[in-house]
Design a protein around this motif. Structure first.
Motif, PDB file in Angstrom:
ATOM      1  N   GLY A  12       2.134   1.069  13.719  1.00  0.00           N
ATOM      2  CA  GLY A  12       2.289   1.606  12.377  1.00  0.00           C
ATOM      3  C   GLY A  12       2.458   0.571  11.282  1.00  0.00           C
ATOM      4  N   GLN A  13       2.217  -0.686  11.615  1.00  0.00           N
ATOM      5  CA  GLN A  13       2.386  -1.766  10.641  1.00  0.00           C
ATOM      6  C   GLN A  13       1.076  -2.522  10.440  1.00  0.00           C
ATOM      7  OE1 GLN A  13       5.506  -2.388   9.204  1.00  0.00           O
ATOM      8  NE2 GLN A  13       6.199  -0.577  10.314  1.00  0.00           N
ATOM      9  N   GLY A  14       1.052  -3.351   9.408  1.00  0.00           N
ATOM     10  CA  GLY A  14      -0.059  -4.268   9.252  1.00  0.00           C
ATOM     11  C   GLY A  14       0.172  -5.507  10.106  1.00  0.00           C
ATOM     12  N   PRO A  15      -0.893  -6.233  10.391  1.00  0.00           N
ATOM     13  CA  PRO A  15      -0.731  -7.464  11.185  1.00  0.00           C
ATOM     14  C   PRO A  15       0.142  -8.493  10.476  1.00  0.00           C
ATOM     15  CG  PRO A  15      -3.046  -6.781  11.111  1.00  0.00           C
ATOM     16  CD  PRO A  15      -2.310  -5.942  10.116  1.00  0.00           C
TER      17      PRO A  15
ATOM     18  N   GLN B  47      -9.760  -0.638  10.189  1.00  0.00           N
ATOM     19  CA  GLN B  47      -9.403  -0.737  11.603  1.00  0.00           C
ATOM     20  C   GLN B  47      -9.562   0.628  12.261  1.00  0.00           C
ATOM     21  OE1 GLN B  47      -5.268  -1.639  12.772  1.00  0.00           O
ATOM     22  NE2 GLN B  47      -6.063  -3.120  14.246  1.00  0.00           N
TER      23      GLN B  47
ATOM     24  N   MET C  20     -10.448  -5.342  13.537  1.00  0.00           N
ATOM     25  CA  MET C  20     -10.421  -5.382  12.081  1.00  0.00           C
ATOM     26  C   MET C  20     -11.828  -5.722  11.580  1.00  0.00           C
ATOM     27  SD  MET C  20      -7.536  -5.009  10.423  1.00  0.00           S
ATOM     28  CE  MET C  20      -5.764  -5.069  10.626  1.00  0.00           C
TER      29      MET C  20
ATOM     30  N   GLN D 121       0.881  -1.166   0.000  1.00  0.00           N
ATOM     31  CA  GLN D 121       0.000   0.000   0.000  1.00  0.00           C
ATOM     32  C   GLN D 121       0.918   1.215   0.000  1.00  0.00           C
ATOM     33  OE1 GLN D 121      -2.658  -2.008   3.307  1.00  0.00           O
ATOM     34  NE2 GLN D 121      -3.702  -0.183   2.519  1.00  0.00           N
TER      35      GLN D 121
ATOM     36  N   MET E 297      -7.991   3.326   9.727  1.00  0.00           N
ATOM     37  CA  MET E 297      -6.883   2.735   8.992  1.00  0.00           C
ATOM     38  C   MET E 297      -7.464   1.655   8.101  1.00  0.00           C
ATOM     39  SD  MET E 297      -3.593   3.335   9.196  1.00  0.00           S
ATOM     40  CE  MET E 297      -1.978   2.651   8.908  1.00  0.00           C
TER      41      MET E 297
ATOM     42  N   PHE F 298      -6.609  -1.574   5.564  1.00  0.00           N
ATOM     43  CA  PHE F 298      -5.597  -2.555   5.199  1.00  0.00           C
ATOM     44  C   PHE F 298      -6.077  -3.402   4.030  1.00  0.00           C
ATOM     45  CE2 PHE F 298      -2.491  -2.071   8.517  1.00  0.00           C
ATOM     46  CZ  PHE F 298      -3.191  -1.581   9.596  1.00  0.00           C
TER      47      PHE F 298
ATOM     48  N   GLN G 114       0.660  -7.169  15.559  1.00  0.00           N
ATOM     49  CA  GLN G 114       0.634  -5.903  14.841  1.00  0.00           C
ATOM     50  C   GLN G 114       1.478  -4.887  15.582  1.00  0.00           C
ATOM     51  OE1 GLN G 114      -3.253  -4.082  14.317  1.00  0.00           O
ATOM     52  NE2 GLN G 114      -2.547  -2.837  12.602  1.00  0.00           N
TER      53      GLN G 114
ATOM     54  N   PHE H 115      -0.980  -8.924   5.013  1.00  0.00           N
ATOM     55  CA  PHE H 115      -1.484  -7.558   5.047  1.00  0.00           C
ATOM     56  C   PHE H 115      -0.463  -6.570   4.492  1.00  0.00           C
ATOM     57  CE2 PHE H 115      -5.369  -7.706   7.586  1.00  0.00           C
ATOM     58  CZ  PHE H 115      -5.272  -8.926   8.235  1.00  0.00           C
ATOM     59  N   GLY H 116      -0.972  -5.477   3.936  1.00  0.00           N
ATOM     60  CA  GLY H 116      -0.144  -4.329   3.635  1.00  0.00           C
ATOM     61  C   GLY H 116       0.080  -3.511   4.900  1.00  0.00           C
ATOM     62  N   ARG H 117       0.777  -2.394   4.736  1.00  0.00           N
ATOM     63  CA  ARG H 117       1.104  -1.569   5.903  1.00  0.00           C
ATOM     64  C   ARG H 117      -0.005  -0.591   6.269  1.00  0.00           C
ATOM     65  NH1 ARG H 117       7.317   0.268   6.160  1.00  0.00           N
ATOM     66  NH2 ARG H 117       6.427   1.159   8.046  1.00  0.00           N
ATOM     67  N   GLY H 118      -1.001  -0.506   5.429  1.00  0.00           N
ATOM     68  CA  GLY H 118      -2.158   0.298   5.768  1.00  0.00           C
ATOM     69  C   GLY H 118      -2.132   1.703   5.207  1.00  0.00           C
TER      70      GLY H 118
END
Lengths: 116, 113
Positions: free
Chosen positions: B40-43, A39, A45, A6, A89, A91, B37, A106-109
């Motif tokens: 600042g990151q995704g799970p 999120q 989630m 992302q 957020m 994802f 998680q 998952f991406g980093r959001g």
């Protein structure tokens, strides 16, 4: 290995406008699922929308729709008529249907802010 | 229950302390996942259970991490000798089977000081 990217750490949009969040992924699998999760600060989630790779038709859920481009490995989320409650957020996530038993990558959001 | 319940919601541990995080999935859900998680990151995937069987633990970062689901329902993630890098939100998710339809809990925020 499966990766999800992302490229937009933050996005903002005015209430009632439309916004698109980007996502690309990399996989050698042919059969898989793609998801967008939301999120909020509560940390839970929440599934927004899901796409199965073998379906060519783009998934739609009320104000949320996706643009799934399988050849380009792109999966963007469009939010129409944005509402203040959409602030969260977001994802992008990938799951294959094979040996990894449904685990999500998952991406980093992208932090989306909807302002009045 | 109606959703996935995780406890405690917050946990502060001193470095070196052992912690146990609990996940109570939706009744009847066969699959259970743990994710970590970081801020600042995704799970990131930790481990997966199908009923009581732990079928994938490839995401556990070290042998200090241990998960169990002895009766195929409630699961516990245990972290021994906690370190600062263990500070994160730990999310649990359950589903009827692979391929989507996951329900996540609200997570446990672990802070190691």
């Amino acid at each position: 290995a499966q990766t999800v990217t992302q490229s937009q750490p933050e996005m903002s949009v005015q209430e009632a406008e439309t916004v698109t969040l980007s996502c690309t992924y990399d996989t050698s699998e042919n059969n898989y699922y793609l998801f967008w999760y939301k999120q909020p600060p509560s940390r839970q989630m929440i599934l927004v929308i899901r796409q199965e790779a073998y379906k060519q038709q783009n998934a739609t859920e009320n104000r949320f729709s996706v643009n799934f481009q399988k050849a380009a490995k792109s999966f963007s989320l469009k939010i129409s008529d944005s509402q203040l409650g959409d602030t969260a957020m977001y994802f992008c996530a990938f799951s294959d249907r094979g040996s990894t038993l449904g685990r999500l990558y998952f991406g980093r959001g992208t932090q989306l802010t909807v302002w009045p | 229950g109606a959703g996935v319940s995780q406890s405690p919601r917050y946990k502060v541990a001193k470095r070196g302390q052992d912690v146990a995080l609990r996940c109570d999935p939706i009744s009847g859900h066969v699959s259970l996942f743990w994710y970590q998680q970081a801020l600042g990151q995704g799970p990131e995937f930790l481990t997966y259970f199908q009923n009581e069987a732990q079928l994938d633990k490839s995401g556990l970062p070290s042998d200090r991490f241990f998960a169990e689901r002895p009766e195929g329902s409630v699961s516990t993630l245990k972290i021994q000798r906690t370190q600062q890098e263990d500070s994160a939100v730990y999310l649990c998710a359950s589903s009827l089977g692979a391929g989507g339809g996951y329900t996540f809990g609200s997570g446990t925020r672990l802070t190691v000081v």
